[in-house]
Design a protein around this motif. Structure first.
Motif, short mmCIF file in Angstrom:
data_model
loop_
_atom_site.label_atom_id
_atom_site.label_comp_id
_atom_site.label_asym_id
_atom_site.label_seq_id
_atom_site.Cartn_x
_atom_site.Cartn_y
_atom_site.Cartn_z
N LEU A 1 0.83 -1.40 -0.10
CA LEU A 1 0.04 0.01 -0.03
C LEU A 1 0.75 1.21 -0.10
CD1 LEU A 1 -2.83 -0.93 2.58
CD2 LEU A 1 -3.10 -0.88 0.05
N GLN A 2 1.84 1.22 0.78
CA GLN A 2 2.87 2.41 0.76
C GLN A 2 3.52 2.55 -0.55
OE1 GLN A 2 4.97 1.57 4.93
NE2 GLN A 2 5.18 3.49 4.77
N ALA A 3 3.92 1.37 -1.12
CA ALA A 3 4.73 1.58 -2.31
C ALA A 3 3.55 2.09 -3.49
CB ALA A 3 5.15 0.34 -2.94
N GLN A 4 2.50 1.62 -3.48
CA GLN A 4 1.34 2.24 -4.38
C GLN A 4 1.13 3.75 -4.06
OE1 GLN A 4 -2.09 -0.27 -3.90
NE2 GLN A 4 -1.19 -1.83 -4.97
N ALA A 5 1.10 3.97 -2.96
CA ALA A 5 0.99 5.64 -2.56
C ALA A 5 2.16 6.25 -3.04
CB ALA A 5 0.88 5.62 -1.11
N ALA A 6 3.39 5.89 -2.91
CA ALA A 6 4.53 6.58 -3.27
C ALA A 6 4.70 6.85 -4.81
CB ALA A 6 5.80 5.63 -2.78
N ALA A 7 4.06 5.53 -5.54
CA ALA A 7 4.03 6.18 -6.94
C ALA A 7 2.76 6.93 -7.33
CB ALA A 7 3.87 4.63 -7.72
N GLU A 8 2.07 7.27 -6.56
CA GLU A 8 0.97 8.00 -7.11
C GLU A 8 0.66 9.59 -6.57
OE1 GLU A 8 -2.70 5.66 -6.57
OE2 GLU A 8 -1.80 4.09 -7.25
N LEU A 9 1.50 9.58 -5.36
CA LEU A 9 1.33 10.90 -4.85
C LEU A 9 2.52 11.82 -4.79
CD1 LEU A 9 0.07 9.61 -1.24
CD2 LEU A 9 -1.34 11.10 -2.62
N PRO A 10 2.13 13.19 -5.01
CA PRO A 10 3.10 14.24 -5.59
C PRO A 10 3.85 14.35 -3.86
CG PRO A 10 1.03 15.21 -5.18
CD PRO A 10 0.68 13.80 -5.20
#
Length: 420
Positions: A29-38
């Protein structure tokens, strides 16, 4: 400040999607957030120089109020003045700050190296062993500085055993409230503190927006909370769990123990905090999942929105803090809510102080006469609750300037754009 927009179609989903999210490890979940959030800029932590300025202000306030020294035990205020980040236990760790001269830190002998790691001002560390009385060290220090016979201020959260056992060492102790000193310092935030709070608020709002866009039918509060936590930690915030209230649970400000699942057409209320270098944000958003709001949901949302706007319009430098709560409550009563704190209506205060703690003095509550002043920070959250049905809470934090209040985050404009 970031701009946020969620389209209603992103709220739509299925129970299968919810189950898929529940099965994802938190690291993913953190990895996905890192890829999508500025990225959101994070200011540096509070400097030693600023803490020394706080000590100087504390000394001036002690001298003004006839206080010879203050006792501040482990917690946010200890961090505020000294940088020491420590927890409370039966073993005393505290700072004794005199009206003149350097403070000392009292802590167990075996904790000295750990306590010294975060100490960021000049201060002697005096230690005690397990078979010794730590309050004797405090008493000895007060005698050394010649203030044992003067008033000694205690922070309002200091535990009773500290006062009780210090009186055993100093029977003539003149114990007084340390509020004129501790509150006098902490209630007025510096530009560096405001910058940290702004960063925390930016991260918090981005995290709520991110999670709402990925909420699916059938999800539990814990699953939504995991999305918020992943986004917040990815952006650099510290997260201590959130309050996710679904459907009828939103009618109870701090929720319900009954099982809750996201359902189409029902309210989702997200009330969460974020910390950046020890400074807090507290934001609440309420929206209707998966469809158009009912007339009743829309009306209550609009009424809460009007109350939030009235609160910020009422808050001016010099106005008693309680006047903000009074203005909102009068408006709600004119619509048939209440009266006072009764339900259906607004059963809690309009807002609370915020800074190093999510809730700290003073509050926007009836009867609070402290004048609002530049540098003070508050939440603005005049919710409305209908037991057995649903509730709405909108919460944004603000700080007072010379020209008036300024939001850290902009309230959403409508229930159709619940994140702006």
């Amino acid at each position: 400040m970031m701009a946020h927009r969620i389209q209603r179609r992103t709220f739509l989903g299925s129970a299968g999607a919810a189950a898929a999210i529940a099965a994802i490890p938190f690291a993913r979940l953190q990895a996905q957030a890192a890829a999508e959030l500025p990225k959101i800029p994070i200011p540096p932590p509070i400097s030693s120089e600023e803490r020394l300025a706080r000590i100087a202000k504390a000394r001036a306030l002690m001298q003004k109020n006839g206080i010879g020294a203050i006792v501040v035990e482990a917690g946010p205020s200890l961090d505020y003045f000294t940088g020491v980040q420590w927890w409370r236990s039966e073993r005393l760790t505290a700072a004794i700050i005199p009206a003149s001269g350097e403070p000392i830190i009292v802590t167990p002998f075996f904790e000295r190296p750990s306590v010294a790691e975060s100490l960021s001002i000049p201060a002697e560390i005096r230690t005690w062993n397990e078979d010794e009385e730590p309050l004797k060290l405090v008493a000895d220090f007060l005698k050394e500085r010649g203030v044992a016979g003067q008033a000694v201020g205690f922070e309002e959260t200091d535990r009773f055993f500290i006062l009780d056992r210090l009186k055993q060492q100093l029977p003539a102790l003149n114990a007084v409230s340390g509020n004129p000193v501790v509150r006098g310092c902490r209630m007025i935030k510096s530009p560096a503190e405001l910058a940290l709070m702004q960063s925390a608020n930016d991260i918090m709002l981005a995290s709520l927006t991110y999670a709402a866009a990925r909420t699916r039918e059938g999800m539990t509060p814990a699953e939504i909370d995991a999305l918020i936590a992943a986004a917040q930690k990815t952006l650099g915030g510290s997260y201590d769990d959130g309050l996710i209230l679904l459907g009828e649970a939103s009618a109870y400000p701090h929720g319900s123990h009954k099982p809750q699942l996201v359902k189409r057409g029902e309210v989702v209320l997200m009330d969460c905090t974020c910390s950046v270098h020890g400074y807090q944000a507290d934001i609440t958003r309420t929206y209707v999942f998966g469809g158009d709001p009912t007339p009743e949901q829309r009306k209550l949302w609009d009424q809460v929105h009007r109350g939030q706007q009235l609160a910020i319009q009422t808050a001016k430098p010099g106005v008693p803090a309680g006047a903000v709560d009074d203005a909102v409550r009068r408006l709600y009563e004119s619509w048939g809510f209440g009266p006072g704190y009764r339900l259906p209506g607004l059963s809690h205060r309009t807002g609370h102080g915020i800074g190093m703690e999510v809730h700290e003095p003073i509050n926007l509550v009836h009867g609070e006469m402290t004048p609002l002043a530049p540098g003070m920070c508050f939440s603005d959250e005049p919710g409305l609750y209908i037991p057995g049905k649903f509730g709405v809470r909108l919460e944004d934090c603000w700080h007072m300037t010379e020209a008036g209040p300024k939001f850290f985050t902009q309230p959403p404009p409508s229930i159709d754009k619940p994140f702006g």
